[in-house]
Scaffold this active site. Structure first.
Site, PDB file in Angstrom:
ATOM      1  N   HIS A  17       0.799  -0.933   0.068  1.00 42.90           N
ATOM      2  CA  HIS A  17      -0.567  -0.087  -0.201  1.00 42.90           C
ATOM      3  C   HIS A  17       0.689   1.359   0.144  1.00 42.90           C
ATOM      4  O   HIS A  17       2.186   1.241  -0.219  1.00 42.90           O
ATOM      5  CB  HIS A  17      -1.106   0.022   1.056  1.00 42.90           C
ATOM      6  N   CYS A  36       5.566   6.208   4.659  1.00 43.27           N
ATOM      7  CA  CYS A  36       4.627   5.712   4.193  1.00 43.27           C
ATOM      8  C   CYS A  36       4.567   6.448   2.781  1.00 43.27           C
ATOM      9  O   CYS A  36       3.775   5.589   2.021  1.00 43.27           O
ATOM     10  CB  CYS A  36       3.590   5.757   5.394  1.00 43.27           C
ATOM     11  N   HIS A  42       4.838   0.510  -0.317  1.00 39.87           N
ATOM     12  CA  HIS A  42       6.094  -0.432   0.538  1.00 39.87           C
ATOM     13  C   HIS A  42       4.851  -1.772   1.125  1.00 39.87           C
ATOM     14  O   HIS A  42       3.289  -1.736   0.969  1.00 39.87           O
ATOM     15  CB  HIS A  42       6.392   0.114   1.986  1.00 39.87           C
ATOM     16  N   HIS A  44       3.182  -4.906   3.966  1.00 38.84           N
ATOM     17  CA  HIS A  44       3.183  -5.927   5.575  1.00 38.84           C
ATOM     18  C   HIS A  44       2.888  -7.465   5.413  1.00 38.84           C
ATOM     19  O   HIS A  44       1.810  -7.173   4.151  1.00 38.84           O
ATOM     20  CB  HIS A  44       2.065  -4.768   5.563  1.00 38.84           C
ATOM     21  N   ASP A  82      -5.007 -10.799  -0.363  1.00 35.29           N
ATOM     22  CA  ASP A  82      -3.466 -11.399  -0.185  1.00 35.29           C
ATOM     23  C   ASP A  82      -2.622 -11.090  -1.541  1.00 35.29           C
ATOM     24  O   ASP A  82      -2.817 -11.283  -2.664  1.00 35.29           O
ATOM     25  CB  ASP A  82      -3.039 -13.268  -0.275  1.00 35.29           C
ATOM     26  N   HIS A  83      -1.498 -10.998  -1.506  1.00 42.26           N
ATOM     27  CA  HIS A  83      -0.384 -10.875  -2.268  1.00 42.26           C
ATOM     28  C   HIS A  83      -1.248  -8.731  -3.192  1.00 42.26           C
ATOM     29  O   HIS A  83      -0.778  -9.323  -4.798  1.00 42.26           O
ATOM     30  CB  HIS A  83      -0.137 -10.951  -3.232  1.00 42.26           C
ATOM     31  N   GLU A 126       0.185  -4.518  11.641  1.00 44.22           N
ATOM     32  CA  GLU A 126       0.474  -4.142  10.277  1.00 44.22           C
ATOM     33  C   GLU A 126       1.850  -4.522  10.526  1.00 44.22           C
ATOM     34  O   GLU A 126       2.184  -4.537   9.449  1.00 44.22           O
ATOM     35  CB  GLU A 126       0.054  -2.933  10.047  1.00 44.22           C
TER      36      GLU A 126
HETATM   37 NI    NI Z   1       2.877   0.761   5.646  1.00 44.84          NI
END
Ligand code: NI
Length: 139
Positions: A17, A36, A42, A44, A82-83, A126
């Site tokens: 995100h 961010c 990036h 998580h 996911d992904h 997160e």
């Molecule tokens: Ni983040």
């Protein structure tokens, strides 16, 4: 008095995100979201805690059907995120992908689908130092 208990299951998904609000200037985005806000995004490894509250069913001794809950979470949450890039999910059009908003969306997606008992709380890890919770007072 009915005996109630809370069962919590943990699930995982990995997603990317970027924290960015269209309502803010570039400078404000950088100030609020810092690294961010990096345009490349990036990722998580998120952990989702789904808590279901309900009466303890006398025969099974459980508050919900765990197998059914796992399938619902897989279909509704894990397969969706996911992904993936969370910023591209239609639910995040015009809404930042903060932990708060991700947690609330997971609540909204699951609340009506719980196979027994009621959704009590959604928790979202997160990062090592960031944990979010969302719940609504039950009527
Ligand atoms: Ni983040």
């Amino acid at each position: 008095m009915t005996e109630t208990a809370i069962l919590t299951r943990r699930y995982k998904f990995a997603a990317s995100h970027r924290l960015h609000s269209e309502c803010l200037s570039g400078e404000e985005n950088t100030k609020i979201f810092g690294k961010c806000n990096n345009p490349n995004g990036h990722g998580h490894n998120y952990q989702v805690y789904v808590s279901v509250r309900g009466p303890i069913e006398p025969h099974a001794g459980r508050v919900t059907d765990v197998g059914a809950l796992d399938r619902i979470v897989a279909d509704t949450i894990i397969h969706r995120f996911d992904h993936r890039d969370l910023n591209l999910d239609p639910a995040f059009a015009g809404r930042t992908t903060t932990g708060e908003n991700v947690t609330r969306l997971i609540w909204d997606l699951l609340a009506a689908k719980i196979p027994g008992g009621d959704l009590h709380k959604v928790g979202l890890v997160e990062t090592r130092d960031n944990y979010f919770e969302y719940s609504e007072r039950q009527g």
